[in-house]
Write an enzyme that holds these catalytic residues in place. Sequence first.
Site, PDB file in Angstrom:
ATOM      1  N   SER A   1       0.788  -1.234   0.000  1.00  0.00           N
ATOM      2  CA  SER A   1       0.000   0.000   0.000  1.00  0.00           C
ATOM      3  C   SER A   1       0.819   1.283   0.000  1.00  0.00           C
ATOM      4  CB  SER A   1      -0.961  -0.001   1.188  1.00  0.00           C
ATOM      5  OG  SER A   1      -1.961  -0.972   0.995  1.00  0.00           O
ATOM      6  N   VAL A   2       2.134   1.194  -0.002  1.00  0.00           N
ATOM      7  CA  VAL A   2       2.931   2.386  -0.318  1.00  0.00           C
ATOM      8  C   VAL A   2       2.517   2.917  -1.692  1.00  0.00           C
ATOM      9  CG1 VAL A   2       5.272   3.185  -0.860  1.00  0.00           C
ATOM     10  CG2 VAL A   2       4.862   1.817   1.194  1.00  0.00           C
TER      11      VAL A   2
END
Length: 409
Positions: free
Chosen positions: A129-130
């Site tokens: 999810s970066v």
Amino acid sequence: MTNATLPPKPAPKTARQLGIMQGFPPPPEKRPTLENWDLAPFNRWSFQNVRSLIPTVDVFRGFGPEARLDEAPEPLDDLSVPLDAGRVPLGRVLADTYTDGFLVMHRDRVVFERYFNGMAPETLHLSQSVAKSVVGLLAGAVHGDGRLDLDAPLADVVPEMRGCGYAGATLDQVLDMRSGVRFTEDYNTPGSDMTRIDIASGWRPHDRGQAPTTIRDVILTLPQVRPHGGMFDYRSIETDVAAWAVERTAGRALAPLLSERIWQAIGPARDAYFTVDTAGTALADGGFNATLRDYARLGRLVRNRGRAGGVQLVPEPWIDAMRQGDPSVFGEPWSLASPRGAYRRFWWIRDACRGDICAVGVFGQLIYVDPESDLVIAKLSTWPDFLMAELTRDTFRAIDAIRAALTDG
């Protein structure tokens, strides 16, 4: 927390030590599959080899030079980190938190850089999810052109959304994950919306006898279950919705658009890439892969208020807004770890008073930016599970110890 120094213990085994993908050919039981590639122990290998398993699209680095990262090494391996059970050297904290790569940049110089588990400076690593935070920066760049209306109903931007729950939501609400749409963020749970996205994106196999779905097919099935603009509620799909709106507005697919607007300009070492579904749609919420140093370059872009190579890539007001979330809409369980935290434009605000922010991904991915102390930290990991509260706490205690050592506070 106690002051006693903990005795050493065996470090987590590397992919090589576990025998994963070792041999010519590797034995069947040591080969990752679509059913297990992102789960322990196979993720210790697969997070550095995603494109061996799933279709991808490049984010072209361009033909320009690699941006220089000046170095001023600091002896941080033995830095004492206070944990619940006692004090532990930083090097051991990194090993115990299943680190693959770790980089500290202070005052625009790399002061500490370490690799584990077979990772090297040239290795591309999945960020989970970066990727959301990367998309948030891209949305800011496009908004800076004056073409992206944050307050328009999404159905006006993407007419296909008229029949789903996102029709009346705005991009501003989606960027802060405050829409009223239902999305069950239950990882690896049969039938959950998150599992549906994993299948649609190609991260899990399709059920036999069923036609393949795509990421955007799933978006169009999601209903509204509460008013838009309420409390923060973390849902990965919001990033895929935002990416669709950005692509439609810019007239370019996500990967080439990111390349043109941000990636080439930060001077990366390598092309990055996204995983893609059967329609060629990039998985905006978690499919981004890059090198450790290039993740640090993204952090430096944020630290420099959206500027790189003498060019303003993301408007300063957008970067400033990322650090100014509203803790009153940031409830449990998220506020338990960050009581003064918030979420804004796909970035986590650790302390709304300080304004230090993070890009965070499951299994231990992190870009931390603290403008107050001129500090950027990038961490890539392969935790044994999606979410691990103890490893999260230990990581941030290590960050706090590093910040104190470098800045005296």
